[in-house]
Scaffold this motif. Sequence first.
Motif, PDB file in Angstrom:
ATOM      1  N   ARG A   1       0.831  -1.211   0.000  1.00 33.02           N
ATOM      2  CA  ARG A   1       0.000   0.000   0.000  1.00 33.02           C
ATOM      3  C   ARG A   1       0.864   1.259   0.000  1.00 33.02           C
ATOM      4  O   ARG A   1       0.535   2.257  -0.639  1.00 33.02           O
ATOM      5  N   SER A   2       1.981   1.185   0.707  1.00 36.13           N
ATOM      6  CA  SER A   2       2.909   2.311   0.744  1.00 36.13           C
ATOM      7  C   SER A   2       3.555   2.528  -0.634  1.00 36.13           C
ATOM      8  O   SER A   2       3.711   3.671  -1.086  1.00 36.13           O
ATOM      9  N   ILE A   3       3.915   1.441  -1.308  1.00 36.68           N
ATOM     10  CA  ILE A   3       4.482   1.526  -2.665  1.00 36.68           C
ATOM     11  C   ILE A   3       3.475   2.180  -3.605  1.00 36.68           C
ATOM     12  O   ILE A   3       3.826   3.076  -4.386  1.00 36.68           O
ATOM     13  N   ASP A   4       2.225   1.736  -3.532  1.00 34.16           N
ATOM     14  CA  ASP A   4       1.192   2.288  -4.412  1.00 34.16           C
ATOM     15  C   ASP A   4       0.989   3.783  -4.189  1.00 34.16           C
ATOM     16  O   ASP A   4       0.869   4.550  -5.151  1.00 34.16           O
ATOM     17  N   SER A   5       0.961   4.189  -2.923  1.00 32.71           N
ATOM     18  CA  SER A   5       0.766   5.619  -2.609  1.00 32.71           C
ATOM     19  C   SER A   5       1.943   6.448  -3.108  1.00 32.71           C
ATOM     20  O   SER A   5       1.757   7.503  -3.722  1.00 32.71           O
ATOM     21  N   PHE A   6       3.150   5.963  -2.841  1.00 33.01           N
ATOM     22  CA  PHE A   6       4.361   6.665  -3.259  1.00 33.01           C
ATOM     23  C   PHE A   6       4.384   6.811  -4.780  1.00 33.01           C
ATOM     24  O   PHE A   6       4.679   7.878  -5.325  1.00 33.01           O
ATOM     25  N   THR A   7       4.055   5.710  -5.461  1.00 34.24           N
ATOM     26  CA  THR A   7       4.079   5.682  -6.929  1.00 34.24           C
ATOM     27  C   THR A   7       3.055   6.651  -7.509  1.00 34.24           C
ATOM     28  O   THR A   7       3.372   7.463  -8.386  1.00 34.24           O
ATOM     29  N   ASP A   8       1.829   6.560  -7.030  1.00 31.39           N
ATOM     30  CA  ASP A   8       0.738   7.386  -7.576  1.00 31.39           C
ATOM     31  C   ASP A   8       1.006   8.878  -7.447  1.00 31.39           C
ATOM     32  O   ASP A   8       0.559   9.666  -8.285  1.00 31.39           O
ATOM     33  N   MET A   9       1.727   9.262  -6.415  1.00 29.17           N
ATOM     34  CA  MET A   9       1.980  10.682  -6.154  1.00 29.17           C
ATOM     35  C   MET A   9       3.278  11.190  -6.782  1.00 29.17           C
ATOM     36  O   MET A   9       3.536  12.391  -6.799  1.00 29.17           O
ATOM     37  N   HIS A  10       4.098  10.290  -7.296  1.00 31.89           N
ATOM     38  CA  HIS A  10       5.441  10.684  -7.738  1.00 31.89           C
ATOM     39  C   HIS A  10       5.378  11.412  -9.088  1.00 31.89           C
ATOM     40  O   HIS A  10       4.779  10.909 -10.044  1.00 31.89           O
ATOM     41  N   PRO A  11       6.013  12.579  -9.199  1.00 36.19           N
ATOM     42  CA  PRO A  11       5.927  13.359 -10.448  1.00 36.19           C
ATOM     43  C   PRO A  11       6.501  12.649 -11.677  1.00 36.19           C
ATOM     44  O   PRO A  11       5.990  12.838 -12.786  1.00 36.19           O
TER      45      PRO A  11
END
Length: 196
Positions: free
Chosen positions: A46-56
């Motif tokens: 879940r942390s990977i998904d959040s980090f990925t989705d927000m990354h420019p």
Amino acid sequence: MNFLAHIYLSGNNDLLKIGNFMADSIRGNSYENYPEEIKKGILLHRSIDSFTDMHPVYRKSKHRLHEKYGHYSGVIMDIFYDHFLAKNWANYSNKKLEEYADEFYQLLQDNYDLLTAKIQGMMPNMIARNWLVSYASISGLEMILFQMDHRTKNRVAMHESIVELQEFYLEFETEFTQFFIELKEHCQQKIHELNG
């Protein structure tokens, strides 16, 4: 990030890998019913998904697909990024991708009773078609995207995105390489935090 990246980013902890791999099929707080290390894997996912989705950088990659594929541009981009991980696997692991994949398939078979029903149902096809190794080639990627089309009732013809992949191949690969360095660092910190 798709299956290969989630497994790889779990490091050498087998149960963490399983939790990270099957996290998409576990909703809400039901993850609390699993053994501790699997729970950590689900939270890492879940942390990977959040980090990925927000990354420019990831968002820049995904934007190229958005007009044609809409909501599914993220699904496609996750698969594209797994392609670049598989294609450049020797830069990230000392173990051959084929060997790494075989070991993971064996891990799933050895821990079958821990898997969700969805993963148990998917596993035979995944192993038979060797998805983790298939990511490395364009033809393998196309096969995976065809299967995704089937699972989503062919809403947007995801397999056609191979055209965009080939058109912007260097841009996508450069963006993946830049992004993945930061994602690896994020995961190392998250695992450290989860291990408390």
